[in-house]
Scaffold this motif. Structure first.
Motif, PDB file in Angstrom:
ATOM      1  N   LEU A 386      12.034 -59.193  30.496  1.00  0.00           N
ATOM      2  CA  LEU A 386      11.573 -57.992  29.965  1.00  0.00           C
ATOM      3  C   LEU A 386      10.785 -57.864  28.816  1.00  0.00           C
ATOM      4  CD1 LEU A 386      14.319 -55.684  31.451  1.00  0.00           C
ATOM      5  CD2 LEU A 386      12.197 -55.863  32.321  1.00  0.00           C
ATOM      6  N   ASN A 387      11.444 -58.764  27.767  1.00  0.00           N
ATOM      7  CA  ASN A 387      10.593 -58.673  26.578  1.00  0.00           C
ATOM      8  C   ASN A 387       9.348 -59.482  26.329  1.00  0.00           C
ATOM      9  OD1 ASN A 387      13.018 -57.219  25.469  1.00  0.00           O
ATOM     10  ND2 ASN A 387      14.218 -59.219  25.201  1.00  0.00           N
ATOM     11  N   VAL A 388       8.969 -60.032  27.283  1.00  0.00           N
ATOM     12  CA  VAL A 388       7.792 -61.011  27.098  1.00  0.00           C
ATOM     13  C   VAL A 388       6.734 -60.310  28.109  1.00  0.00           C
ATOM     14  CG1 VAL A 388       8.847 -62.773  26.932  1.00  0.00           C
ATOM     15  CG2 VAL A 388       8.547 -62.613  29.236  1.00  0.00           C
ATOM     16  N   TYR A 389       7.172 -59.317  28.737  1.00  0.00           N
ATOM     17  CA  TYR A 389       5.927 -58.666  29.706  1.00  0.00           C
ATOM     18  C   TYR A 389       5.337 -57.571  28.893  1.00  0.00           C
ATOM     19  CZ  TYR A 389       6.383 -62.393  33.354  1.00  0.00           C
ATOM     20  OH  TYR A 389       6.393 -63.276  34.104  1.00  0.00           O
ATOM     21  N   HIS A 390       4.147 -57.108  29.011  1.00  0.00           N
ATOM     22  CA  HIS A 390       3.555 -55.975  28.852  1.00  0.00           C
ATOM     23  C   HIS A 390       3.817 -54.998  29.677  1.00  0.00           C
ATOM     24  CE1 HIS A 390       0.505 -52.970  27.730  1.00  0.00           C
ATOM     25  NE2 HIS A 390       0.368 -53.692  26.617  1.00  0.00           N
ATOM     26  N   PHE A 489       3.795 -76.736  40.413  1.00  0.00           N
ATOM     27  CA  PHE A 489       3.412 -75.502  39.981  1.00  0.00           C
ATOM     28  C   PHE A 489       2.107 -75.395  39.090  1.00  0.00           C
ATOM     29  CE2 PHE A 489       5.872 -75.888  36.478  1.00  0.00           C
ATOM     30  CZ  PHE A 489       5.311 -74.933  35.529  1.00  0.00           C
ATOM     31  N   THR A 490       1.193 -74.413  39.177  1.00  0.00           N
ATOM     32  CA  THR A 490       0.215 -74.297  38.379  1.00  0.00           C
ATOM     33  C   THR A 490       0.316 -72.661  37.959  1.00  0.00           C
ATOM     34  OG1 THR A 490      -1.450 -75.839  39.173  1.00  0.00           O
ATOM     35  CG2 THR A 490      -2.437 -74.346  37.973  1.00  0.00           C
ATOM     36  N   ARG A 491       0.241 -72.143  36.641  1.00  0.00           N
ATOM     37  CA  ARG A 491       0.603 -70.893  36.400  1.00  0.00           C
ATOM     38  C   ARG A 491      -0.343 -70.481  35.211  1.00  0.00           C
ATOM     39  NH1 ARG A 491       6.852 -68.739  36.026  1.00  0.00           N
ATOM     40  NH2 ARG A 491       6.310 -66.686  36.210  1.00  0.00           N
ATOM     41  N   VAL A 492      -0.960 -69.353  35.599  1.00  0.00           N
ATOM     42  CA  VAL A 492      -2.199 -68.747  34.557  1.00  0.00           C
ATOM     43  C   VAL A 492      -1.375 -67.664  33.904  1.00  0.00           C
ATOM     44  CG1 VAL A 492      -4.282 -67.927  34.391  1.00  0.00           C
ATOM     45  CG2 VAL A 492      -4.102 -69.614  36.127  1.00  0.00           C
ATOM     46  N   PHE A 493      -1.483 -67.898  32.781  1.00  0.00           N
ATOM     47  CA  PHE A 493      -1.018 -66.759  31.874  1.00  0.00           C
ATOM     48  C   PHE A 493      -2.058 -65.998  30.933  1.00  0.00           C
ATOM     49  CE2 PHE A 493       3.067 -69.387  31.801  1.00  0.00           C
ATOM     50  CZ  PHE A 493       3.850 -68.679  32.444  1.00  0.00           C
ATOM     51  N   ILE A 494      -2.115 -64.695  31.074  1.00  0.00           N
ATOM     52  CA  ILE A 494      -3.167 -64.086  30.119  1.00  0.00           C
ATOM     53  C   ILE A 494      -1.948 -62.994  29.223  1.00  0.00           C
ATOM     54  CG2 ILE A 494      -5.144 -62.537  29.843  1.00  0.00           C
ATOM     55  CD1 ILE A 494      -5.925 -63.203  32.609  1.00  0.00           C
ATOM     56  N   ALA A 495      -2.549 -63.413  27.767  1.00  0.00           N
ATOM     57  CA  ALA A 495      -1.413 -62.807  26.916  1.00  0.00           C
ATOM     58  C   ALA A 495      -2.144 -61.911  25.974  1.00  0.00           C
ATOM     59  CB  ALA A 495      -0.449 -63.660  26.224  1.00  0.00           C
ATOM     60  N   VAL A 496      -1.549 -61.084  25.272  1.00  0.00           N
ATOM     61  CA  VAL A 496      -2.101 -60.193  24.021  1.00  0.00           C
ATOM     62  C   VAL A 496      -0.842 -60.200  22.964  1.00  0.00           C
ATOM     63  CG1 VAL A 496      -3.409 -58.656  25.481  1.00  0.00           C
ATOM     64  CG2 VAL A 496      -1.256 -58.246  25.046  1.00  0.00           C
ATOM     65  N   PRO A 497      -0.976 -60.026  21.790  1.00  0.00           N
ATOM     66  CA  PRO A 497      -0.268 -60.357  20.546  1.00  0.00           C
ATOM     67  C   PRO A 497       0.640 -59.224  20.739  1.00  0.00           C
ATOM     68  CG  PRO A 497      -2.581 -60.238  19.930  1.00  0.00           C
ATOM     69  CD  PRO A 497      -2.797 -59.790  21.258  1.00  0.00           C
ATOM     70  N   GLY A 498       1.956 -59.644  20.499  1.00  0.00           N
ATOM     71  CA  GLY A 498       3.238 -58.761  20.345  1.00  0.00           C
ATOM     72  C   GLY A 498       3.401 -58.288  19.127  1.00  0.00           C
ATOM     73  N   GLY A 502       5.000 -62.453  18.393  1.00  0.00           N
ATOM     74  CA  GLY A 502       4.871 -63.445  19.622  1.00  0.00           C
ATOM     75  C   GLY A 502       3.531 -63.041  20.628  1.00  0.00           C
ATOM     76  N   LEU A 503       3.755 -63.161  21.727  1.00  0.00           N
ATOM     77  CA  LEU A 503       2.977 -63.114  22.870  1.00  0.00           C
ATOM     78  C   LEU A 503       3.543 -61.906  23.995  1.00  0.00           C
ATOM     79  CD1 LEU A 503       1.584 -66.708  23.691  1.00  0.00           C
ATOM     80  CD2 LEU A 503       0.558 -64.839  22.047  1.00  0.00           C
ATOM     81  N   LEU A 504       2.629 -61.328  24.583  1.00  0.00           N
ATOM     82  CA  LEU A 504       3.314 -60.336  25.587  1.00  0.00           C
ATOM     83  C   LEU A 504       2.197 -60.511  26.741  1.00  0.00           C
ATOM     84  CD1 LEU A 504       3.927 -56.784  23.904  1.00  0.00           C
ATOM     85  CD2 LEU A 504       5.434 -58.324  24.975  1.00  0.00           C
ATOM     86  N   LEU A 505       2.774 -60.756  27.879  1.00  0.00           N
ATOM     87  CA  LEU A 505       1.860 -61.215  29.219  1.00  0.00           C
ATOM     88  C   LEU A 505       1.429 -59.888  29.796  1.00  0.00           C
ATOM     89  CD1 LEU A 505       4.176 -64.106  30.499  1.00  0.00           C
ATOM     90  CD2 LEU A 505       2.224 -64.355  29.175  1.00  0.00           C
ATOM     91  N   VAL A 506       0.098 -59.887  30.050  1.00  0.00           N
ATOM     92  CA  VAL A 506      -0.368 -58.868  30.647  1.00  0.00           C
ATOM     93  C   VAL A 506      -0.845 -59.454  32.265  1.00  0.00           C
ATOM     94  CG1 VAL A 506      -1.411 -57.591  28.923  1.00  0.00           C
ATOM     95  CG2 VAL A 506      -2.655 -59.465  29.655  1.00  0.00           C
ATOM     96  N   ASN A 507      -0.936 -60.759  32.309  1.00  0.00           N
ATOM     97  CA  ASN A 507      -1.205 -61.259  33.865  1.00  0.00           C
ATOM     98  C   ASN A 507      -0.620 -62.633  33.969  1.00  0.00           C
ATOM     99  OD1 ASN A 507      -2.398 -62.109  36.290  1.00  0.00           O
ATOM    100  ND2 ASN A 507      -4.017 -60.560  35.960  1.00  0.00           N
ATOM    101  N   ASP A 508       0.255 -62.596  35.070  1.00  0.00           N
ATOM    102  CA  ASP A 508       0.803 -63.884  35.393  1.00  0.00           C
ATOM    103  C   ASP A 508       0.685 -64.129  36.872  1.00  0.00           C
ATOM    104  OD1 ASP A 508       2.591 -65.642  36.125  1.00  0.00           O
ATOM    105  OD2 ASP A 508       4.569 -64.674  35.637  1.00  0.00           O
TER     106      ASP A 508
END
Length: 595
Positions: A386-390, A489-498, A502-508
């Motif tokens: 929960l702490n790493v997702y926007h 697996f192949t995983r595409v992460f799109i993140a913004v600054p937290g 750190g990083l916050l994921l906006v798309n996974d």
């Protein structure tokens, strides 16, 4: 005196007093088909039933009075049976169905030893397969006992292969198979002597033309039929053991109609450049696919029916060149040299690069994030994600394939949002998880996993001050299943600054597939990976004792203590000095001290 009425030919026939051919035959001439044969021509009626039963004659000497036996017999002919009535045995053809053919659809892809071992362990009765062979995609063998055939049929589709496909077993009665026996040692000696006589050491050439009619083999009663697997394998084995440097082989005029048993010739005679297959019986050029491992320069095929299947010489040459790119002569005719892209000096391709992480700062940021993310993801409870997702994050998962019964990734099938396969817009929308709580709840429903961090390859595809996009490739195990199957697996992460740096994921977006043989072999390897094979060498086990000691010293929780140590290269004294300085300046957030 009343004149006695004479008996003419008609009455003689009626009373059975006529010529011998009608005597004791009733009203009809003999049955033209007195013996009934089955389809095989080896079953016939007994002599007791050769004679056709006389029909009841109301004008016989007995008048209209019927004999009781005749009445009973007539009743029996209409299906009314009596215990006192003599029963005429039913005639059935003798069937020899003690042999059964066992077919495994798609069985060609399995190793013979693995498949037979699996069937023998699952079958309730012990058995020895006979005549194992493959054609197209199926595997076949024979068993001689009906009880074994029944036991094999009962275990059909009760177990799965390594790809989670159910193994189907088909049973069919069959005549006794012609199972070729291995050649005797004495026969192999004669074959070896024959080949030695036909071998030209100066040219490194072996002439096996019309070898079946060789006088030495005929005199010693050795029937060398090269269409038989045992004969072809014996010849190839002799070549491998005695003349592996063979350059030329002549197999013309041997009535060859298939090349299945020659598929390993490129291993037995790797230097073979000249092959003569003329005047044989091959009908399709696809037979040559079985020997295209050879690097042939000269080939003869004239006199085979397959040569008539090509509309012109150009198509014929093109088909042969496709299978043998280095071919220079075909049926004795020179061919134009092949077009190649060979370079004069040998070159070596540069080694494959691993991860691309742009800068050292981004590298440290991304690797620290992945270490924290997959430590939590592989734990029993994924609520820590929960702490790493926007708050407005989106997440989706997809797998290849569509049919659940044939999908080896069945545990992910109902959650797959493969838009190439999925046509229902409503279901597409439902499988796209939106909002942080929904995303983490969805991830919690997925099977428990264990990721191999040393297998990760990370590529940063886009970066800016406010956005970071990176792709992670690797392998993992699905826990709780037989043999813990390895997936890729192949995983595409799109993140913004937290807010905490750190990083916050906006798309996974995650794509899961079956791992390749090479990926499975390298997965979870014990030795430390090299930089070329593992571009993420910093993902090493975290020294938990140092983290606990720093947590006691600083009063921060384990997560912030680990982050402080990582930022300072795991130098405890330096991390302590930086901590004291930042704490004095009031730059450490209160969340760092919540345990």
């Amino acid at each position: 005196m009343k004149k006695r009425k004479g008996r003419g030919p008609f009455r003689a026939k009626m009373y059975g007093e006529g010529p011998p051919k009608y005597r004791n035959r009733g009203n009809y001439p003999p049955n033209p088909r007195s013996r009934l044969d089955d389809d095989d021509g080896d079953i016939a009626m007994s002599d007791a039933h050769d004679t056709v039963r006389p029909r009841f004659n109301p004008y016989s000497r007995g008048g209209r009075k019927r004999d009781d036996r005749q009445v009973r017999d007539r009743g029996n002919s209409h299906g009314n049976t009596s215990r006192d009535t003599p029963h005429h045995p039913r005639i059935e053809p003798r069937e020899d169905k003690s042999w059964y053919k066992v077919t495994i659809p798609h069985g060609k892809k399995y190793d013979k030893g693995w498949l037979i071992g699996l069937l023998q362990s699952a079958c309730t009765l012990p058995f020895t397969p006979a005549g194992y062979y493959c054609d197209h995609s199926r595997a076949h063998f024979f068993v001689e006992d009906s009880a074994i055939a029944k036991a094999l049929k009962q275990i059909s589709r009760t177990f799965t292969d390594r790809e989670n496909f159910k193994v189907t077993i088909l049973i069919c009665p069959c005549p006794p198979p012609e199972i070729p026996k291995n050649m005797a040692d004495e026969e192999i000696v004669h074959v070896k002597n024959c080949m030695q006589k036909r071998y030209d050491g100066a040219q490194q050439a072996l002439n096996m033309k019309s070898v079946r009619t060789d006088t030495d083999l005929v005199e010693n009663k050795v029937d060398l039929i090269l269409n038989r697997k045992t004969c072809m394998q014996a010849m190839l084995q002799i070549i491998e053991e005695n003349v592996p440097e063979l350059l030329s082989l002549d197999l013309s005029s041997n009535k060859l109609y298939k090349l299945d048993h020659m598929s390993e010739i490129h291993l037995k005679a790797p230097n073979l450049k000249i092959l003569n297959l003329s005047d044989n019986l091959m009908r399709s050029e696809k037979e040559l696919d079985k020997i295209k491992g050879l690097k042939l320069e000269m080939l003869w095929l004239d006199g085979n029916p397959l040569c008539n299947a090509f509309k012109d010489q150009t198509v014929y040459i093109s088909a042969m060149r496709e299978r043998f790119p280095k071919l220079l002569r075909l049926d004795g005719h020179d061919l134009p040299p092949p077009i190649t892209f060979d370079v004069e000096t040998p070159t070596t391709l540069p080694p494959c690069k691993g991860s691309y992480l742009a800068t050292d700062d981004i590298k440290a940021l991304v690797l620290r994030f992945l270490q924290h993310y997959y430590t939590c993801y592989d734990s029993e409870d994924r609520q820590g994600l929960l702490n790493v997702y926007h708050d407005e994050a989106c997440c989706s998962l997809s797998i290849p394939g569509q049919n659940p019964s044939r999908c080896s990734l069945g545990e992910y099938f109902n959650r797959s949002r493969n838009i190439k396969r999925l046509r229902d817009p409503a279901l597409r929308f439902k499988l796209l998880k939106h909002k942080r709580l929904n995303v983490v709840s969805f991830l919690n429903e997925l099977p428990r996993t264990q990721h191999d961090l040393n297998s990760f390859v990370v590529d940063v595809t886009a970066q800016s001050v406010t956005l970071l996009c990176f792709v992670v490739n690797g392998v993992f195990k699905v826990e709780g299943q037989s043999n813990d199957p390895v997936r890729a697996f192949t995983r595409v992460f799109i993140a913004v600054p937290g807010s905490d740096g750190g990083l916050l994921l906006v798309n996974d977006e995650q794509f899961i597939r079956n791992a390749s043989t090479e990926e499975i072999r390298k997965a979870f390897a014990t030795p430390a990976p090299t930089p070329s094979s593992s571009p993420v060498p910093v993902l090493a086990p975290v020294p938990q004792d140092m983290v606990q000691a720093f947590s006691l010293f600083s009063g921060m929780n384990a997560e912030w203590s680990q982050k402080c140590l990582q930022d300072n290269g795991w130098d405890f004294e330096q991390a302590a000095q930086i901590f004291m300085k930042l704490k004095a300046e009031g730059k450490i957030p209160e969340v760092a001290f919540i345990k």
